[in-house]
Design a protein around this motif. Structure first.
Motif, PDB file in Angstrom:
ATOM      1  N   LEU A 156       2.310   5.909  -2.595  1.00 43.68           N
ATOM      2  CA  LEU A 156       1.121   5.101  -2.373  1.00 43.68           C
ATOM      3  C   LEU A 156       0.735   4.332  -3.622  1.00 43.68           C
ATOM      4  O   LEU A 156       0.846   4.837  -4.740  1.00 43.68           O
ATOM      5  CB  LEU A 156      -0.061   5.991  -1.953  1.00 43.68           C
ATOM      6  CG  LEU A 156       0.160   6.945  -0.788  1.00 43.68           C
ATOM      7  CD1 LEU A 156      -1.139   7.682  -0.476  1.00 43.68           C
ATOM      8  CD2 LEU A 156       0.696   6.228   0.437  1.00 43.68           C
ATOM      9  N   GLN A 212      -1.735  11.556  12.152  1.00 45.19           N
ATOM     10  CA  GLN A 212      -1.545  12.825  11.448  1.00 45.19           C
ATOM     11  C   GLN A 212      -0.223  13.473  11.825  1.00 45.19           C
ATOM     12  O   GLN A 212       0.430  14.107  10.984  1.00 45.19           O
ATOM     13  CB  GLN A 212      -2.698  13.782  11.745  1.00 45.19           C
ATOM     14  CG  GLN A 212      -2.645  15.085  10.962  1.00 45.19           C
ATOM     15  CD  GLN A 212      -2.610  14.865   9.451  1.00 45.19           C
ATOM     16  OE1 GLN A 212      -3.430  14.125   8.917  1.00 45.19           O
ATOM     17  NE2 GLN A 212      -1.655  15.489   8.768  1.00 45.19           N
ATOM     18  N   GLU A 253       0.108  -3.776   4.051  1.00 44.47           N
ATOM     19  CA  GLU A 253      -0.059  -2.483   4.721  1.00 44.47           C
ATOM     20  C   GLU A 253       1.019  -2.250   5.789  1.00 44.47           C
ATOM     21  O   GLU A 253       0.791  -1.513   6.757  1.00 44.47           O
ATOM     22  CB  GLU A 253      -1.446  -2.427   5.379  1.00 44.47           C
ATOM     23  CG  GLU A 253      -2.591  -2.204   4.405  1.00 44.47           C
ATOM     24  CD  GLU A 253      -2.973  -0.739   4.286  1.00 44.47           C
ATOM     25  OE1 GLU A 253      -2.051   0.111   4.230  1.00 44.47           O
ATOM     26  OE2 GLU A 253      -4.183  -0.455   4.259  1.00 44.47           O
ATOM     27  N   LEU A 294      -4.354   2.384   4.485  1.00 42.68           N
ATOM     28  CA  LEU A 294      -4.777   2.944   3.204  1.00 42.68           C
ATOM     29  C   LEU A 294      -6.001   2.232   2.650  1.00 42.68           C
ATOM     30  O   LEU A 294      -6.840   2.854   1.992  1.00 42.68           O
ATOM     31  CB  LEU A 294      -3.618   2.875   2.206  1.00 42.68           C
ATOM     32  CG  LEU A 294      -3.816   3.636   0.901  1.00 42.68           C
ATOM     33  CD1 LEU A 294      -3.978   5.137   1.153  1.00 42.68           C
ATOM     34  CD2 LEU A 294      -2.646   3.400  -0.055  1.00 42.68           C
ATOM     35  N   GLY A 301       1.516   1.314   5.940  1.00 44.62           N
ATOM     36  CA  GLY A 301       0.275   2.090   5.921  1.00 44.62           C
ATOM     37  C   GLY A 301      -0.440   2.089   7.256  1.00 44.62           C
ATOM     38  O   GLY A 301      -1.002   3.099   7.682  1.00 44.62           O
ATOM     39  N   LEU A 352       2.541  12.307   9.547  1.00 44.06           N
ATOM     40  CA  LEU A 352       2.534  12.960   8.236  1.00 44.06           C
ATOM     41  C   LEU A 352       3.015  14.407   8.321  1.00 44.06           C
ATOM     42  O   LEU A 352       3.724  14.892   7.430  1.00 44.06           O
ATOM     43  CB  LEU A 352       1.135  12.889   7.636  1.00 44.06           C
ATOM     44  CG  LEU A 352       0.608  11.479   7.340  1.00 44.06           C
ATOM     45  CD1 LEU A 352      -0.834  11.532   6.848  1.00 44.06           C
ATOM     46  CD2 LEU A 352       1.488  10.779   6.315  1.00 44.06           C
ATOM     47  N   PRO A 380       3.459  11.325   1.236  1.00 42.41           N
ATOM     48  CA  PRO A 380       2.151  10.803   1.623  1.00 42.41           C
ATOM     49  C   PRO A 380       2.235   9.746   2.715  1.00 42.41           C
ATOM     50  O   PRO A 380       1.243   9.095   3.027  1.00 42.41           O
ATOM     51  CB  PRO A 380       1.636  10.195   0.316  1.00 42.41           C
ATOM     52  CG  PRO A 380       2.870   9.711  -0.360  1.00 42.41           C
ATOM     53  CD  PRO A 380       3.955  10.690  -0.005  1.00 42.41           C
ATOM     54  N   SER A 381       3.430   9.559   3.282  1.00 41.57           N
ATOM     55  CA  SER A 381       3.634   8.514   4.283  1.00 41.57           C
ATOM     56  C   SER A 381       4.710   8.983   5.254  1.00 41.57           C
ATOM     57  O   SER A 381       5.119  10.144   5.232  1.00 41.57           O
ATOM     58  CB  SER A 381       4.074   7.212   3.604  1.00 41.57           C
ATOM     59  OG  SER A 381       5.365   7.362   3.029  1.00 41.57           O
ATOM     60  N   ARG A 388      -1.715   5.971   7.572  1.00 42.36           N
ATOM     61  CA  ARG A 388      -2.758   6.391   6.646  1.00 42.36           C
ATOM     62  C   ARG A 388      -4.130   5.998   7.194  1.00 42.36           C
ATOM     63  O   ARG A 388      -4.257   5.117   8.038  1.00 42.36           O
ATOM     64  CB  ARG A 388      -2.556   5.738   5.277  1.00 42.36           C
ATOM     65  CG  ARG A 388      -1.277   6.105   4.563  1.00 42.36           C
ATOM     66  CD  ARG A 388      -1.181   7.565   4.172  1.00 42.36           C
ATOM     67  NE  ARG A 388      -2.363   8.119   3.543  1.00 42.36           N
ATOM     68  CZ  ARG A 388      -2.395   9.264   2.860  1.00 42.36           C
ATOM     69  NH1 ARG A 388      -1.285   9.973   2.715  1.00 42.36           N
ATOM     70  NH2 ARG A 388      -3.499   9.708   2.332  1.00 42.36           N
ATOM     71  N   SER A 408       0.846  -1.195   0.000  1.00 42.82           N
ATOM     72  CA  SER A 408       0.000   0.000   0.000  1.00 42.82           C
ATOM     73  C   SER A 408       0.880   1.244   0.000  1.00 42.82           C
ATOM     74  O   SER A 408       0.641   2.199  -0.739  1.00 42.82           O
ATOM     75  CB  SER A 408      -0.937   0.011   1.212  1.00 42.82           C
ATOM     76  OG  SER A 408      -0.223   0.146   2.424  1.00 42.82           O
ATOM     77  N   VAL A 409       1.916   1.226   0.840  1.00 44.78           N
ATOM     78  CA  VAL A 409       2.927   2.268   0.878  1.00 44.78           C
ATOM     79  C   VAL A 409       4.266   1.588   0.588  1.00 44.78           C
ATOM     80  O   VAL A 409       4.641   0.642   1.276  1.00 44.78           O
ATOM     81  CB  VAL A 409       2.979   2.957   2.255  1.00 44.78           C
ATOM     82  CG1 VAL A 409       4.098   3.991   2.294  1.00 44.78           C
ATOM     83  CG2 VAL A 409       1.641   3.597   2.596  1.00 44.78           C
ATOM     84  N   GLU A 458      -8.859   3.870   4.217  1.00 48.87           N
ATOM     85  CA  GLU A 458      -8.990   5.218   3.659  1.00 48.87           C
ATOM     86  C   GLU A 458      -9.638   5.201   2.278  1.00 48.87           C
ATOM     87  O   GLU A 458     -10.419   6.103   1.929  1.00 48.87           O
ATOM     88  CB  GLU A 458      -7.603   5.854   3.581  1.00 48.87           C
ATOM     89  CG  GLU A 458      -7.589   7.282   3.075  1.00 48.87           C
ATOM     90  CD  GLU A 458      -6.188   7.869   3.076  1.00 48.87           C
ATOM     91  OE1 GLU A 458      -5.956   8.832   2.309  1.00 48.87           O
ATOM     92  OE2 GLU A 458      -5.324   7.382   3.822  1.00 48.87           O
TER      93      GLU A 458
END
Length: 380
Positions: free
Chosen positions: A180, A290, A201, A215, A204, A293, A310-311, A208, A172-173, A218
Motif C-alpha cells: 500500500l 474482506q 485505485e 484505500l 484498491g 483479504l 494488505p491486498s 480496501r 494506492s495498491v 479508508e
C-alpha cells in the motif's frame, strides 16, 4: 547509407534472440470460456466477471444500446447508462464526480496529462503502473521519479520546485508487490506544498476500505478537493473500462482537455452495464472485500510468505526468470494457474509468481491451492 535488400525490421530477429536467451520472451495463450484450472492469476478479485447479475447487466445494455457506443462520448457515444454509472460510482467511493474512459490505461493518460503539462512538475513513485509512467512521459512536464513509498523524497522534490503547479502520482495498491502507498503522508506533503495528488485505485477498489470503497476512502481522503482518483472497471468490477473521479471542475476540464476522452470511442454500453451491475453486487454484498483479504492471507501462508498481504496480491519472489517460469508451469501442470512476472515488469533478480485472491474461492479450491503450492514451492 541504406543497405539495399535489408529489411527495416531485420533488427527484430536479434532482439528476439536476446529475449529468448534471457527467458523474457512472451506468448499469447488463448483460454477457454471456463478454464479447467483453478485461476489464481486473474484480477477478477470479487469473482464478478461470471456473476449472473453482472452478465445480465451487460446483456441488457447490449440489447438496449447496441454492440458499440458508435462514437466518442462528445459525439454519439454518451448514453444515459454512462452517466448513471458515473453518478453511482462517485457516490460509492465518496467523490464529487466521475468520468468514464475506454480503459484504465486511457483514464490515467487523460488525467495525468490534462492536469499537468509544460511548466508543471510531476512527482511519481518509482513503482507506479506503466500507464502512469507513460502519462508522465507524454505530459511534457518536468518529471521527478522518487524511490518507492519514500515520502521524504516527495517532500524534497516539491520543496525544490520552481514550477507554479505540481502533481504527485501514485498507485494506492502496487500491482506487482501488492503493498500500500502511504496515502495519508503523501496527501499531507502534497497539501503543504500546494500540489495535487492523483491516486490510481485499480487494485484498491473492491478490496480496501469500507465495503471495498478503496484505500482513499479508508484513509479518510475520499472527496478531498486536492485529490483525484483513477480506477479501472476490469478488476474488482469484472468488466472493462476506466474512470477518473474527483472535483466537478476536474471532470469539466477533462471533457475539454483529455485527448484519450475526446478522441477515443466511448466505452461500449455492455461493459458499462456489466460494471454497474457489479457495483450493485458489491453494495449488496460488502463482505466480499474482506473475503478477498482473508483468502490472500491464506494463500500467502501456503507459499511461505511471512507478511500478511494488505491486498489481493500475493507476491512470491523466486529470483531469475527461468526459475519463476518453471514454477508457474509446474503449478499449471497440477491444475493451478498463477501469474509469472519477469523484467521489465519487475526489477531484475525479482522474477516471481504473482497470485491473486478472489472472494469467490471455495473451500475445495483452497484445498487444491494448498496442495499444489506446497508441492511446487517446497525446497527440494
Amino acid at each position: 547509407m541504406t543497405r539495399l535488400g535489408l529489411s527495416p525490421l531485420a533488427w527484430l530477429d536479434e532482439v528476439e534472440t536476446r529475449r529468448r536467451a534471457a527467458g523474457l520472451r512472451r506468448f499469447l495463450r488463448a483460454r477457454p470460456p471456463v478454464g479447467a484450472e483453478l485461476d489464481l492469476a486473474s484480477n477478477d478479485y470479487l469473482g464478478l466477471s461470471q456473476h449472473p447479475r453482472v452478465l445480465d447487466g451487460g446483456v441488457a445494455a447490449l440489447r438496449a444500446w447496441g454492440a458499440g457506443s458508435t462514437g466518442s462520448r462528445l459525439v454519439t457515444g454518451n448514453t444515459e447508462l454512462h452517466e448513471s454509472f458515473e453518478d453511482a460510482l462517485a457516490e460509492f467511493v465518496g467523490a464529487a464526480s466521475a468520468l468514464v474512459f475506454s480503459s484504465g490505461y486511457t483514464a490515467n493518460l487523460g488525467a495525468v496529462v490534462a492536469l499537468s503539462g509544460p511548466g508543471s512538475l510531476l512527482v511519481s513513485d518509482a513503482l507506479t503502473h506503466a500507464s502512469l509512467v507513460d502519462a508522465c512521459r507524454l505530459s511534457r512536464a518536468r518529471v521527478v521519479v522518487t524511490p518507492h513509498a519514500d515520502v521524504s523524497a516527495v517532500d524534497a522534490a516539491l520543496a525544490a520546485r520552481t514550477e507554479e503547479r505540481a502533481v504527485v502520482v501514485t498507485d494506492s495498491v502496487f500491482s506487482a508487490d501488492g503493498d500500500l502507498a502511504p496515502l495519508r503522508a503523501l496527501h499531507e506533503v502534497s497539501r503543504r506544498h500546494g500540489a495535487l495528488l492523483i491516486v490510481d485505485e485499480a487494485h484498491g477498489l473492491g478490496v480496501r476500505g469500507d465495503g471495498g470503497r478503496g484505500l482513499l476512502h479508508e484513509m479518510g481522503l475520499a472527496g478531498a478537493p486536492d485529490v483525484v482518483m483513477t480506477t479501472t472497471l476490469s478488476k474488482a468490477l469484472g468488466s472493462q473500462g476506466g474512470v477518473v473521479l474527483g472535483p466537478v471542475a476536474v471532470r469539466d476540464h477533462l471533457i475539454d482537455a483529455a485527448r484519450p476522452f475526446i478522441f477515443d470511442t466511448g466505452l461500449a454500453p455492455a461493459a458499462v452495464g456489466a460494471a454497474h451491475a457489479a457495483l450493485q453486487v458489491l453494495v449488496d454484498e460488502p463482505g466480499r472485500a474482506q473475503r478477498v483479504l482473508d483468502h490472500a492471507a491464506a494463500l500467502a501462508s501456503m507459499c511461505g510468505v511471512d507478511d500478511v498481504p494488505p491486498s489481493a496480491v500475493v507476491s512470491v519472489i523466486l529470483g531469475e526468470p527461468d526459475v519463476a517460469l518453471a514454477a508457474a508451469a509446474a503449478c499449471l501442470e497440477r491444475g493451478v494457474r498463477v501469474g509469472c512476472f519477469r523484467p521489465p515488469t519487475v526489477p531484475a533478480g525479482t522474477s516471481r509468481l504473482r497470485l491473486t485472491a478472489r472472494a469467490s474461492l471455495t473451500d475445495d479450491e483452497m484445498v487444491l491451492a494448498r496442495r499444489v503450492l506446497t508441492d511446487v514451492l517446497s525446497p527440494a
